[in-house]
Design a protein around this motif. Structure first.
Motif, PDB file in Angstrom:
ATOM      1  N   VAL A  10       0.840  -1.195   0.000  1.00  0.00           N
ATOM      2  CA  VAL A  10       0.000   0.000   0.000  1.00  0.00           C
ATOM      3  C   VAL A  10       0.878   1.249   0.000  1.00  0.00           C
ATOM      4  O   VAL A  10       0.624   2.203  -0.743  1.00  0.00           O
ATOM      5  CB  VAL A  10      -0.964  -0.007   1.205  1.00  0.00           C
ATOM      6  CG1 VAL A  10      -1.663   1.337   1.364  1.00  0.00           C
ATOM      7  CG2 VAL A  10      -1.991  -1.121   1.056  1.00  0.00           C
ATOM      8  N   ALA A  11       1.922   1.242   0.820  1.00  0.00           N
ATOM      9  CA  ALA A  11       2.827   2.395   0.866  1.00  0.00           C
ATOM     10  C   ALA A  11       3.502   2.606  -0.489  1.00  0.00           C
ATOM     11  O   ALA A  11       3.651   3.745  -0.950  1.00  0.00           O
ATOM     12  CB  ALA A  11       3.871   2.196   1.964  1.00  0.00           C
ATOM     13  N   GLY A  12       3.905   1.534  -1.155  1.00  0.00           N
ATOM     14  CA  GLY A  12       4.535   1.645  -2.469  1.00  0.00           C
ATOM     15  C   GLY A  12       3.593   2.234  -3.506  1.00  0.00           C
ATOM     16  O   GLY A  12       3.977   3.093  -4.302  1.00  0.00           O
ATOM     17  N   TRP A  13       2.331   1.775  -3.508  1.00  0.00           N
ATOM     18  CA  TRP A  13       1.347   2.319  -4.441  1.00  0.00           C
ATOM     19  C   TRP A  13       1.085   3.789  -4.169  1.00  0.00           C
ATOM     20  O   TRP A  13       0.924   4.590  -5.098  1.00  0.00           O
ATOM     21  CB  TRP A  13       0.039   1.525  -4.386  1.00  0.00           C
ATOM     22  CG  TRP A  13       0.090   0.294  -5.224  1.00  0.00           C
ATOM     23  CD1 TRP A  13       0.130  -0.988  -4.781  1.00  0.00           C
ATOM     24  CD2 TRP A  13       0.133   0.237  -6.658  1.00  0.00           C
ATOM     25  NE1 TRP A  13       0.184  -1.843  -5.854  1.00  0.00           N
ATOM     26  CE2 TRP A  13       0.193  -1.128  -7.013  1.00  0.00           C
ATOM     27  CE3 TRP A  13       0.127   1.196  -7.656  1.00  0.00           C
ATOM     28  CZ2 TRP A  13       0.247  -1.542  -8.335  1.00  0.00           C
ATOM     29  CZ3 TRP A  13       0.183   0.773  -8.974  1.00  0.00           C
ATOM     30  CH2 TRP A  13       0.236  -0.575  -9.301  1.00  0.00           C
ATOM     31  N   LEU A  14       1.042   4.164  -2.901  1.00  0.00           N
ATOM     32  CA  LEU A  14       0.830   5.575  -2.573  1.00  0.00           C
ATOM     33  C   LEU A  14       1.993   6.435  -3.048  1.00  0.00           C
ATOM     34  O   LEU A  14       1.791   7.536  -3.561  1.00  0.00           O
ATOM     35  CB  LEU A  14       0.619   5.741  -1.072  1.00  0.00           C
ATOM     36  CG  LEU A  14      -0.743   5.295  -0.551  1.00  0.00           C
ATOM     37  CD1 LEU A  14      -0.789   5.365   0.965  1.00  0.00           C
ATOM     38  CD2 LEU A  14      -1.845   6.139  -1.157  1.00  0.00           C
ATOM     39  N   VAL A  15       3.216   5.927  -2.900  1.00  0.00           N
ATOM     40  CA  VAL A  15       4.386   6.675  -3.375  1.00  0.00           C
ATOM     41  C   VAL A  15       4.326   6.833  -4.892  1.00  0.00           C
ATOM     42  O   VAL A  15       4.587   7.917  -5.433  1.00  0.00           O
ATOM     43  CB  VAL A  15       5.694   5.978  -2.939  1.00  0.00           C
ATOM     44  CG1 VAL A  15       6.900   6.544  -3.661  1.00  0.00           C
ATOM     45  CG2 VAL A  15       5.871   6.100  -1.432  1.00  0.00           C
ATOM     46  N   LEU A  16       3.967   5.770  -5.612  1.00  0.00           N
ATOM     47  CA  LEU A  16       3.840   5.866  -7.065  1.00  0.00           C
ATOM     48  C   LEU A  16       2.743   6.847  -7.471  1.00  0.00           C
ATOM     49  O   LEU A  16       2.911   7.657  -8.393  1.00  0.00           O
ATOM     50  CB  LEU A  16       3.532   4.490  -7.664  1.00  0.00           C
ATOM     51  CG  LEU A  16       4.703   3.517  -7.743  1.00  0.00           C
ATOM     52  CD1 LEU A  16       4.210   2.151  -8.195  1.00  0.00           C
ATOM     53  CD2 LEU A  16       5.754   4.047  -8.689  1.00  0.00           C
ATOM     54  N   LEU A  17       1.621   6.783  -6.795  1.00  0.00           N
ATOM     55  CA  LEU A  17       0.506   7.669  -7.092  1.00  0.00           C
ATOM     56  C   LEU A  17       0.887   9.129  -6.871  1.00  0.00           C
ATOM     57  O   LEU A  17       0.675   9.971  -7.739  1.00  0.00           O
ATOM     58  CB  LEU A  17      -0.698   7.303  -6.224  1.00  0.00           C
ATOM     59  CG  LEU A  17      -1.926   8.197  -6.371  1.00  0.00           C
ATOM     60  CD1 LEU A  17      -2.576   7.948  -7.720  1.00  0.00           C
ATOM     61  CD2 LEU A  17      -2.899   7.919  -5.254  1.00  0.00           C
ATOM     62  N   MET A  18       1.467   9.421  -5.731  1.00  0.00           N
ATOM     63  CA  MET A  18       1.834  10.801  -5.426  1.00  0.00           C
ATOM     64  C   MET A  18       2.974  11.277  -6.331  1.00  0.00           C
ATOM     65  O   MET A  18       3.015  12.438  -6.732  1.00  0.00           O
ATOM     66  CB  MET A  18       2.217  10.933  -3.955  1.00  0.00           C
ATOM     67  CG  MET A  18       1.051  10.681  -3.010  1.00  0.00           C
ATOM     68  SD  MET A  18      -0.420  11.661  -3.370  1.00  0.00           S
ATOM     69  CE  MET A  18       0.188  13.289  -3.027  1.00  0.00           C
ATOM     70  N   GLY A  19       3.902  10.387  -6.663  1.00  0.00           N
ATOM     71  CA  GLY A  19       4.976  10.761  -7.584  1.00  0.00           C
ATOM     72  C   GLY A  19       4.443  11.078  -8.964  1.00  0.00           C
ATOM     73  O   GLY A  19       4.880  12.036  -9.607  1.00  0.00           O
ATOM     74  N   GLY A  20       3.483  10.310  -9.449  1.00  0.00           N
ATOM     75  CA  GLY A  20       2.867  10.589 -10.745  1.00  0.00           C
ATOM     76  C   GLY A  20       2.107  11.899 -10.737  1.00  0.00           C
ATOM     77  O   GLY A  20       2.183  12.682 -11.679  1.00  0.00           O
ATOM     78  N   TRP A  21       1.390  12.155  -9.655  1.00  0.00           N
ATOM     79  CA  TRP A  21       0.661  13.415  -9.544  1.00  0.00           C
ATOM     80  C   TRP A  21       1.634  14.592  -9.525  1.00  0.00           C
ATOM     81  O   TRP A  21       1.429  15.593 -10.217  1.00  0.00           O
ATOM     82  CB  TRP A  21      -0.184  13.414  -8.272  1.00  0.00           C
ATOM     83  CG  TRP A  21      -0.895  14.709  -8.049  1.00  0.00           C
ATOM     84  CD1 TRP A  21      -2.065  15.113  -8.612  1.00  0.00           C
ATOM     85  CD2 TRP A  21      -0.456  15.782  -7.211  1.00  0.00           C
ATOM     86  NE1 TRP A  21      -2.388  16.368  -8.168  1.00  0.00           N
ATOM     87  CE2 TRP A  21      -1.415  16.809  -7.304  1.00  0.00           C
ATOM     88  CE3 TRP A  21       0.641  15.972  -6.383  1.00  0.00           C
ATOM     89  CZ2 TRP A  21      -1.297  17.994  -6.614  1.00  0.00           C
ATOM     90  CZ3 TRP A  21       0.761  17.161  -5.699  1.00  0.00           C
ATOM     91  CH2 TRP A  21      -0.199  18.162  -5.812  1.00  0.00           C
ATOM     92  N   ALA A  22       2.715  14.473  -8.758  1.00  0.00           N
ATOM     93  CA  ALA A  22       3.700  15.560  -8.666  1.00  0.00           C
ATOM     94  C   ALA A  22       4.386  15.783 -10.020  1.00  0.00           C
ATOM     95  O   ALA A  22       4.606  16.925 -10.426  1.00  0.00           O
ATOM     96  CB  ALA A  22       4.726  15.246  -7.585  1.00  0.00           C
ATOM     97  N   ALA A  23       4.715  14.718 -10.722  1.00  0.00           N
ATOM     98  CA  ALA A  23       5.352  14.861 -12.028  1.00  0.00           C
ATOM     99  C   ALA A  23       4.406  15.537 -13.016  1.00  0.00           C
ATOM    100  O   ALA A  23       4.829  16.366 -13.824  1.00  0.00           O
ATOM    101  CB  ALA A  23       5.788  13.489 -12.557  1.00  0.00           C
ATOM    102  N   THR A  24       3.122  15.211 -12.950  1.00  0.00           N
ATOM    103  CA  THR A  24       2.140  15.844 -13.824  1.00  0.00           C
ATOM    104  C   THR A  24       2.068  17.337 -13.552  1.00  0.00           C
ATOM    105  O   THR A  24       2.036  18.147 -14.468  1.00  0.00           O
ATOM    106  CB  THR A  24       0.751  15.205 -13.617  1.00  0.00           C
ATOM    107  OG1 THR A  24       0.843  13.826 -13.925  1.00  0.00           O
ATOM    108  CG2 THR A  24      -0.289  15.849 -14.501  1.00  0.00           C
ATOM    109  N   ARG A  25       2.056  17.710 -12.295  1.00  0.00           N
ATOM    110  CA  ARG A  25       2.017  19.133 -11.944  1.00  0.00           C
ATOM    111  C   ARG A  25       3.300  19.834 -12.385  1.00  0.00           C
ATOM    112  O   ARG A  25       3.265  20.950 -12.887  1.00  0.00           O
ATOM    113  CB  ARG A  25       1.837  19.307 -10.430  1.00  0.00           C
ATOM    114  CG  ARG A  25       0.572  18.721  -9.876  1.00  0.00           C
ATOM    115  CD  ARG A  25      -0.655  19.438 -10.336  1.00  0.00           C
ATOM    116  NE  ARG A  25      -0.680  20.777  -9.758  1.00  0.00           N
ATOM    117  CZ  ARG A  25      -1.626  21.648  -9.971  1.00  0.00           C
ATOM    118  NH1 ARG A  25      -2.631  21.336 -10.753  1.00  0.00           N
ATOM    119  NH2 ARG A  25      -1.595  22.831  -9.429  1.00  0.00           N
TER     120      ARG A  25
END
Length: 60
Positions: A10-25
């Motif tokens: 779960v922690a790994g998926w959250l890191v990927l999700l937040m990293g993708g969101w940050a990269a998009t921004r």
């Protein structure tokens, strides 16, 4: 599945999700902008223009 393994997944998926969101921004993907139109992005067709090449259709 053990609780510790599930927590890391779960922690790994959250890191990927937040990293993708940050990269998009950061990269400025159009879906992450404020929606204002870009100057000069409008396309107005020329009424005198002829159509371009058309694909051939064999009517099978």
């Amino acid at each position: 599945m053990r609780r510790g393994v599930r927590m890391w997944l779960v922690a790994g998926w959250l890191v990927l999700l937040m990293g993708g969101w940050a990269a998009t921004r950061w990269l400025g993907e159009p879906s992450a902008t404020d929606g204002r139109p870009v100057p000069g992005a409008e396309w107005i067709p020329n009424p005198d223009a002829e159509p371009g090449p058309q694909p051939e259709h064999e009517g099978r």
